[in-house]
Design a protein around this motif. Structure first.
Motif: not given
Length: 438
Positions: A12-13, A17-22, A31-32, A167-169
């Motif tokens: 996780a740290l 990964t960056f996402l634009s979805a809500c 957004g991530g 993108g963040y487990p």
């Protein structure tokens, strides 16, 4: 429950990964990207050396062959507020033990390779319930000899159901089907993950982090993921359908301050300030006669207003003091009694003034939800509203008679179903002097 839990902390740290979805599930962020555009930077901030924060002395993190804070020890006195005087401390603690046993027997079961707080017939659990269960079990250690097994079992289910679309487990998929498959489409609910992170920090103080689970590392992973995915760069919590909307019950001041102590990251001071800014604005501008706050706020960074409805939870009641905002008196009182932060007292006192005046000081006449002008929505005193109000009444000595009535009423009307039971029990733990911060 001795099976080792795989640590998601390093993964996780290191996530970029960056996402634009809500996000989803009534609290996922949009957004991530972290506050400075880098998940790695968020992770680094989460690993900074802790620094002293005025207003509260944390429980020692040195745990050797025992518990850091066994239930009923009251070893860290509250620094502000009052407690119920209508029952002895022993009687109050006995109510907590009895209700915890009932909650555990009725609401907790083995499932999905660990333990779950049962939700309903459609879903085995939700991240919110996991957070509540982890908070309860870590506080009740010392009374419940199986508290650590329960905590680890709950956490096993948390980590085995990551919010994969964020993108963040280190964030949890916000709900789980009865067959243990994910039901939240891979999105997280911020409130659940906030409580999970807080409970992990508490577990480090209660049991230490050298055992099966490295609680401190897992907490830092979740805190970093929350900052990167669920917060805006200027310190607002994110909601749905975009980052400019949020939910007032996610303004968890005690948690933000604990994250600050654990990480040394001043971002969490900013988050605290922004939460108080929005609460004060909602009370003074939109509810000057009642002090009530809405479930959801929109346009947080430009022109904050109560939700018109159908923005966050998808119903017409989002602009009212309802099933989300009802948690605020408990959350804010938890901060005030342990830190003495007068901002928490001011906001909470306005709420309690309204509850007291509108009910004539009789908890049985409290309502379950209000429009911001004070008009009632449901004519009955649900524990999800009365319980948090009980904690809220601790913030000022002028509420002592009302606090005593609220305690007596709550102790005589203990909840039995999901949500109401958890909110009432956690609120009464605060009211009895059994809450502590990491």
């Amino acid at each position: 429950m001795n099976k080792r839990i795989f640590s998601w902390a390093a993964l996780a740290l290191a996530s970029t990964t960056f996402l634009s979805a809500c996000g989803g599930g009534g609290g996922g962020g949009g957004g991530g990207v972290s506050s400075d555009g880098s998940a790695a930077a968020a992770a680094a901030a989460a690993q900074q050396a802790p620094s002293a924060v005025a207003g509260y002395t944390a429980v020692s993190s040195t745990v050797s062959g025992g518990l850091g804070y066994p239930f009923g020890s009251h070893q860290t006195a509250y620094v502000a507020g009052v407690k119920p005087t209508s029952a002895t401390q022993a009687a109050q603690d006995a109510v907590i033990r009895t209700q915890y046993d009932k909650w555990k027997a009725a609401g907790v079961r083995a499932a999905c390779g660990g333990s779950v707080v049962s939700f309903n017939s459609s879903y085995v659990t939700v991240s919110e319930g996991a957070g509540y269960g982890m908070l309860l079990s870590v506080v009740m250690a010392g009374y419940d000899g199986q508290a650590r097994d329960l905590f680890d079992g709950l956490f096993r289910v948390v980590r085995s159901h990551p919010a994969y679309n964020t993108g963040y487990p280190a964030l949890m998929d916000w709900r789980v089907n009865n067959d243990c498959t994910g039901a939240g489409d891979g999105w997280n609910a911020m409130d659940g993950d906030l409580d999970i992170a807080m409970a992990l920090l508490m577990a480090d103080k209660q049991w230490g982090s050298s055992g099966t689970v490295n609680y401190k590392a897992e907490a830092l992973a979740t805190i970093a993921a929350l900052k990167a995915y669920n917060m805006t760069s200027d310190g607002f919590t994110k909601g749905l359908p975009n980052a400019a909307n949020n939910r007032t019950s996610d303004y968890m001041i005690t948690h933000f301050k604990a994250f600050r102590r654990a990480t040394g990251d001043t971002f969490w001071d900013q988050a605290t300030d922004k939460a108080f800014y929005l609460l004060n604005l909602m009370q003074t501008k939109f509810a000057p006669n009642t002090g009530l706050v809405p479930d959801f706020v929109i346009n947080t960074g430009t022109n904050p207003t109560p939700s018109p409805g159908f923005v966050g939870d998808g119903n017409a009641m989002e602009g009212f003091y309802y099933w989300n905002a009802c948690r605020l008196p408990w959350r804010l009182a938890s901060d005030y009694v342990t830190s003495g932060d007068d901002r928490s007292r001011v906001v909470t006192a306005k709420l309690v003034d309204f509850f007291q005046s509108s009910s004539g000081g009789d908890p049985s006449r409290m309502q379950s939800g209000y429009r911001l002008d004070g008009t009632s929505l449901q004519n009955y005193p649900d524990p999800a509203f009365v319980g948090p109000a009980t904690a809220g009444a601790m913030v000022d000595a002028r509420f002592q008679p009302f606090l005593n009535s609220l305690w007596t009423f709550s102790a005589a009307n203990l909840a039995q179903g999901y949500y109401g039971t958890e909110l009432q029990l956690l609120s009464l733990i605060v009211a009895t002097g059994n809450w502590w911060n990491p």
